[in-house]
Scaffold this motif. Sequence first.
Motif, PDB file in Angstrom:
ATOM      1  N   MET A 292      32.969  18.753  49.990  1.00  0.00           N
ATOM      2  CA  MET A 292      33.921  17.768  50.478  1.00  0.00           C
ATOM      3  C   MET A 292      35.155  18.426  51.087  1.00  0.00           C
ATOM      4  O   MET A 292      35.727  17.918  52.062  1.00  0.00           O
ATOM      5  CB  MET A 292      34.330  16.840  49.329  1.00  0.00           C
ATOM      6  N   GLN A 293      35.566  19.556  50.540  1.00  0.00           N
ATOM      7  CA  GLN A 293      36.690  20.282  51.126  1.00  0.00           C
ATOM      8  C   GLN A 293      36.362  20.756  52.542  1.00  0.00           C
ATOM      9  O   GLN A 293      37.207  20.671  53.452  1.00  0.00           O
ATOM     10  CB  GLN A 293      37.056  21.476  50.246  1.00  0.00           C
ATOM     11  N   CYS A 294      35.155  21.261  52.726  1.00  0.00           N
ATOM     12  CA  CYS A 294      34.758  21.735  54.055  1.00  0.00           C
ATOM     13  C   CYS A 294      34.735  20.586  55.059  1.00  0.00           C
ATOM     14  O   CYS A 294      35.165  20.751  56.218  1.00  0.00           O
ATOM     15  CB  CYS A 294      33.385  22.405  53.981  1.00  0.00           C
ATOM     16  N   LEU A 295      34.244  19.436  54.635  1.00  0.00           N
ATOM     17  CA  LEU A 295      34.235  18.280  55.528  1.00  0.00           C
ATOM     18  C   LEU A 295      35.655  17.834  55.851  1.00  0.00           C
ATOM     19  O   LEU A 295      35.947  17.427  56.992  1.00  0.00           O
ATOM     20  CB  LEU A 295      33.455  17.134  54.893  1.00  0.00           C
ATOM     21  N   ARG A 296      36.542  17.914  54.872  1.00  0.00           N
ATOM     22  CA  ARG A 296      37.943  17.562  55.125  1.00  0.00           C
ATOM     23  C   ARG A 296      38.576  18.558  56.104  1.00  0.00           C
ATOM     24  O   ARG A 296      39.342  18.168  57.007  1.00  0.00           O
ATOM     25  CB  ARG A 296      38.715  17.560  53.801  1.00  0.00           C
ATOM     26  N   GLN A 297      38.240  19.846  55.965  1.00  0.00           N
ATOM     27  CA  GLN A 297      38.765  20.847  56.896  1.00  0.00           C
ATOM     28  C   GLN A 297      38.262  20.606  58.312  1.00  0.00           C
ATOM     29  O   GLN A 297      39.003  20.790  59.281  1.00  0.00           O
ATOM     30  CB  GLN A 297      38.371  22.251  56.421  1.00  0.00           C
ATOM     31  N   TYR A 298      37.015  20.191  58.432  1.00  0.00           N
ATOM     32  CA  TYR A 298      36.487  19.892  59.774  1.00  0.00           C
ATOM     33  C   TYR A 298      37.214  18.699  60.389  1.00  0.00           C
ATOM     34  O   TYR A 298      37.511  18.684  61.595  1.00  0.00           O
ATOM     35  CB  TYR A 298      34.995  19.606  59.700  1.00  0.00           C
ATOM     36  N   LYS A 299      37.532  17.704  59.567  1.00  0.00           N
ATOM     37  CA  LYS A 299      38.269  16.548  60.063  1.00  0.00           C
ATOM     38  C   LYS A 299      39.643  16.945  60.567  1.00  0.00           C
ATOM     39  O   LYS A 299      40.130  16.411  61.581  1.00  0.00           O
ATOM     40  CB  LYS A 299      38.397  15.511  58.947  1.00  0.00           C
ATOM     41  N   ASP A 300      40.278  17.907  59.910  1.00  0.00           N
ATOM     42  CA  ASP A 300      41.635  18.317  60.287  1.00  0.00           C
ATOM     43  C   ASP A 300      41.649  19.316  61.431  1.00  0.00           C
ATOM     44  O   ASP A 300      42.569  19.288  62.262  1.00  0.00           O
ATOM     45  CB  ASP A 300      42.349  18.913  59.073  1.00  0.00           C
ATOM     46  N   THR A 301      40.688  20.222  61.465  1.00  0.00           N
ATOM     47  CA  THR A 301      40.733  21.336  62.425  1.00  0.00           C
ATOM     48  C   THR A 301      39.686  21.250  63.527  1.00  0.00           C
ATOM     49  O   THR A 301      39.825  21.928  64.553  1.00  0.00           O
ATOM     50  CB  THR A 301      40.550  22.667  61.688  1.00  0.00           C
ATOM     51  N   LYS A 302      38.614  20.471  63.311  1.00  0.00           N
ATOM     52  CA  LYS A 302      37.498  20.380  64.269  1.00  0.00           C
ATOM     53  C   LYS A 302      36.808  21.720  64.497  1.00  0.00           C
ATOM     54  O   LYS A 302      36.196  21.928  65.542  1.00  0.00           O
ATOM     55  CB  LYS A 302      37.990  19.820  65.607  1.00  0.00           C
ATOM     56  N   GLU A 303      36.888  22.623  63.527  1.00  0.00           N
ATOM     57  CA  GLU A 303      36.209  23.906  63.645  1.00  0.00           C
ATOM     58  C   GLU A 303      34.769  23.777  63.135  1.00  0.00           C
ATOM     59  O   GLU A 303      34.535  23.331  62.011  1.00  0.00           O
ATOM     60  CB  GLU A 303      36.946  24.981  62.839  1.00  0.00           C
ATOM     61  N   LYS A 304      33.808  24.202  63.957  1.00  0.00           N
ATOM     62  CA  LYS A 304      32.407  24.069  63.576  1.00  0.00           C
ATOM     63  C   LYS A 304      32.037  24.987  62.418  1.00  0.00           C
ATOM     64  O   LYS A 304      31.078  24.724  61.695  1.00  0.00           O
ATOM     65  CB  LYS A 304      31.516  24.364  64.781  1.00  0.00           C
ATOM     66  N   ALA A 305      32.804  26.077  62.234  1.00  0.00           N
ATOM     67  CA  ALA A 305      32.508  26.999  61.135  1.00  0.00           C
ATOM     68  C   ALA A 305      32.603  26.305  59.787  1.00  0.00           C
ATOM     69  O   ALA A 305      31.871  26.649  58.845  1.00  0.00           O
ATOM     70  CB  ALA A 305      33.456  28.197  61.184  1.00  0.00           C
ATOM     71  N   THR A 306      33.477  25.313  59.667  1.00  0.00           N
ATOM     72  CA  THR A 306      33.602  24.601  58.398  1.00  0.00           C
ATOM     73  C   THR A 306      32.352  23.778  58.093  1.00  0.00           C
ATOM     74  O   THR A 306      32.000  23.580  56.922  1.00  0.00           O
ATOM     75  CB  THR A 306      34.836  23.686  58.424  1.00  0.00           C
ATOM     76  N   LEU A 307      31.663  23.299  59.125  1.00  0.00           N
ATOM     77  CA  LEU A 307      30.413  22.576  58.907  1.00  0.00           C
ATOM     78  C   LEU A 307      29.318  23.514  58.405  1.00  0.00           C
ATOM     79  O   LEU A 307      28.519  23.152  57.527  1.00  0.00           O
ATOM     80  CB  LEU A 307      29.973  21.881  60.197  1.00  0.00           C
ATOM     81  N   PHE A 308      29.259  24.719  58.969  1.00  0.00           N
ATOM     82  CA  PHE A 308      28.279  25.693  58.477  1.00  0.00           C
ATOM     83  C   PHE A 308      28.598  26.116  57.043  1.00  0.00           C
ATOM     84  O   PHE A 308      27.690  26.392  56.256  1.00  0.00           O
ATOM     85  CB  PHE A 308      28.253  26.919  59.393  1.00  0.00           C
ATOM     86  N   ASN A 309      29.885  26.162  56.713  1.00  0.00           N
ATOM     87  CA  ASN A 309      30.267  26.470  55.332  1.00  0.00           C
ATOM     88  C   ASN A 309      29.855  25.332  54.395  1.00  0.00           C
ATOM     89  O   ASN A 309      29.394  25.569  53.269  1.00  0.00           O
ATOM     90  CB  ASN A 309      31.782  26.689  55.254  1.00  0.00           C
TER      91      ASN A 309
END
Length: 466
Positions: A292-309
């Motif tokens: 859930m933290q990684c999904l929240r980071q993707y929402k804030d930053t739009k970095e695709k690396a967070t989705l792979f994480n």
Amino acid sequence: MFESPAAIASSHSPHLRKSGGKPVLSDLDEPGNNVQEGYVFPLVLGDMKGTNSPMNTAAAILPSAIFLWRFKVILFLIWGFTCCKIGWDSVMRMSADLRDLFLYEAFLYYNPLLLVTMMVWLWGVCLWVFSQSTVNYAKIFDLDQNHLTYREIWKCSIWMTIIVPTSMTAYLYLYSHGEVSLAASQPVILYVAVALVLVFPFDIFYLSSRYFLLRTLWRIALPLQPISFPDFFLADILTSMAKVFSDLERSVCRMVHCQVATIAWFEADSVCGSHSVAIPLVLVIPYIWRLMQCLRQYKDTKEKATLFNALKYSTAVPVIFLSALKYHVLPDRWTYVYRRLWLFSSVVNSLYSFYWDVTRDWDLSVFTRIFKFNKPSNFSNLFYGRQWVYFWVIGSNLILRCTWTYKLSAHLRHNYLTVFMVTTLEMLRRFQWIFFRVENEWNKITKSGFQLPMADIPREEEKLLG
């Protein structure tokens, strides 16, 4: 004008501190402080030579800080040997049929706190290494000036090392001597005391640090705000402590159902044991938090690396639940269908996690020196820029990643010694992971433009709060 003696004494009192802060003077009874062999007060009252003050007479009989520290170490070793001797004798008093079951129960109740104690010791070691290097960990974790140093962390570790094994020894001793109700109260009292200390609202027991920990845990459980470095750093550590959560749930379950120190092991196991659906649910919670933290980071930053994480943490879910199916399907179906799926998912999770550790968390695609130390020492000469350090860390991380995934399986739930050893190894893997992860974060901060002159980085032993 001259200050009164009372004012001078008040200004040097180690009991005066800011709210939630640390003493103005560092403790004199710790090793490493600049206290010479001799007596304590004569160093402070050296200008009062020749006076016949009773304070001088009392100070002359006080032992030195080094002597007190050595005396504490001797008492600590004697206490440890005594606990081991009493516990071993208590276990040997039992019959062979009850011994294994009883040890399993004892490890179930005390295993979580023993592992947490070890992790606190290791965290103190990490802070000591950071304090010797150029890495400003207070900046990385956004800590205020009242944060705990490695000395204070080790103080907490010493008390935990004294209290937890003492309670476990009392549990073994009382049960082996027929005091069943008193034995059952030992783990209950210990767990209640730990919970009360954590939420104690008064300004003792490091209030600001305790609430910082609780606040971070709350942010991890409910990632409704932007994720900070302490949030996902602690969440990563909690994934290595998934077995601690599982044992904690089983221990609390037995305490609630009044099944501590009873001979009804099979009845207790049916409610809070291997077949309980709560075990895989508790094991998966730290991975869901991190996901859930990684999904929240993707929402804030739009970095695709967070989705792979996030995908990396999701691969732990089938490992846990496929393993739990062993207790809910026919043996043949587990052997020929689900066991193969479990092995495949375990390999995927282990290799994916290993790849992410090396290339993302540590950024070791190009080897860099680890920890430029402030002062050369045997420790810094051993590790600084040594190529074997990286080969050891990468190799051991791969092996222990695979071992930790296997430990999440249902096959080892009753083999408490093996589970304890594998969990300990996972703690050590996470311990060495911390060094490279923090150094990588510090490199990102320094490259982003933040630069703190080395003269402005306070040394742990030089920090004095006004």
